[in-house]
Scaffold this motif. Structure first.
Motif, short mmCIF file in Angstrom:
data_model
loop_
_atom_site.label_atom_id
_atom_site.label_comp_id
_atom_site.label_asym_id
_atom_site.label_seq_id
_atom_site.Cartn_x
_atom_site.Cartn_y
_atom_site.Cartn_z
N LEU A 55 0.61 -1.21 -0.03
CA LEU A 55 0.14 -0.02 0.08
C LEU A 55 0.88 1.21 -0.07
CD1 LEU A 55 -2.95 1.25 0.14
CD2 LEU A 55 -2.58 1.13 2.87
N ALA A 56 2.08 1.29 0.62
CA ALA A 56 2.69 2.42 0.85
C ALA A 56 3.33 2.81 -0.44
CB ALA A 56 3.88 2.11 1.86
N VAL A 57 3.86 1.84 -1.28
CA VAL A 57 4.38 1.87 -2.70
C VAL A 57 3.48 2.76 -3.65
CG1 VAL A 57 5.24 1.11 -4.85
CG2 VAL A 57 6.12 0.32 -2.43
N MET B 160 4.63 9.93 5.89
CA MET B 160 3.82 9.23 6.91
C MET B 160 4.02 7.90 6.47
SD MET B 160 0.23 10.79 6.23
CE MET B 160 -0.78 9.98 7.19
N LEU B 161 4.35 7.11 5.21
CA LEU B 161 4.24 5.73 5.07
C LEU B 161 5.57 5.28 5.54
CD1 LEU B 161 2.12 6.41 1.79
CD2 LEU B 161 1.45 4.72 3.53
N LEU B 162 6.73 5.86 5.08
CA LEU B 162 7.91 5.45 5.21
C LEU B 162 8.26 4.92 6.70
CD1 LEU B 162 10.69 4.30 4.19
CD2 LEU B 162 11.53 6.57 4.44
N PRO B 163 8.08 5.80 7.80
CA PRO B 163 8.33 5.68 9.03
C PRO B 163 7.41 4.59 9.58
CG PRO B 163 7.59 7.95 9.00
CD PRO B 163 7.63 7.57 7.57
N SER B 164 6.05 4.64 9.19
CA SER B 164 5.00 3.54 9.60
C SER B 164 5.41 2.14 9.19
CB SER B 164 3.96 4.10 9.19
OG SER B 164 3.41 5.22 9.66
#
Length: 198
Positions: free
Chosen positions: A68-70, A186-190
């Motif tokens: 989902l992040a990608v 938001m997505l990378l550290p999560s």
């Protein structure tokens, strides 16, 4: 199953994700290597963690969030938006990913709910106070991210939020003009939090 297996699965999942992005009502065209290579790399890293002993009941979280992040990062970078067609289905998908986690770590359901309220509530407050500072897609995405990171701990949610703000600030200062997409920050550290735990 080795790391190569997970890389290959990630490449296939990334190609499927690219097709999904193009099929959206307001489709986003992403060059195929972006999704294929990025998901393949993310899943390869998760595969290495699985080989090192990551529990099966947790492995779905960084795999699902990595995919989902990608897709969402690609949308935000290419089209400056986080589409509802991805952020809203992330809510039931998050519940599905956290069911096996809650069965093995009962406290995770409580901290996941707290994480959802903390992350989404903070972003909603920012959106209401300063609408230009926070997009609606960021607020919608904050809920699933808060729940997934919250399954680790509420401290992890705070850490992910601070890291997201810091990454966006760095990107803003290094960019001369135009809005800076906040979704990737938001997505990378999560994703990294879900990758290193447990």
């Amino acid at each position: 199953m080795g790391v190569l297996f997970w890389i290959c699965c990630g490449v296939v999942a990334g190609c499927g994700g690219r097709l999904l992005l193009r099929a959206l009502r307001r489709g986003v065209h992403v060059p195929w290597p972006w999704c294929a290579a990025a998901v393949g790399l993310a899943w390869g890293v998760v595969g290495a963690r699985i080989e090192a002993g990551m529990p099966w009941w947790w492995a779905g979280v960084p795999l699902g969030l990595g995919w989902l992040a990608v897709l969402l990062a690609a949308c935000d970078l290419r089209a400056a938006r986080l589409p509802d067609a991805l952020t809203l289905p992330a809510y039931p998908a998050t519940i599905a990913l956290l069911v096996p986690v809650a069965l093995h770590e009962p406290r995770a359901s409580t901290t996941a709910a707290g994480g959802l309220v903390l992350f989404a509530g903070t972003y909603l407050a920012v959106r209401l106070i300063a609408p230009h500072a926070m997009g609606p897609g960021d607020v919608k995405l904050a809920g699933p991210l808060g729940a997934l990171v919250g399954a680790v701990s509420l401290q992890a949610v705070l850490g992910a939020m601070v890291a997201a703000a810091a990454l966006t600030l760095v990107a803003t200062t290094s960019r001369r003009a135009g809005a800076v997409p906040h979704g990737p920050a938001m997505l990378l550290p999560s994703w990294l939090v879900t990758l290193v735990w447990p």
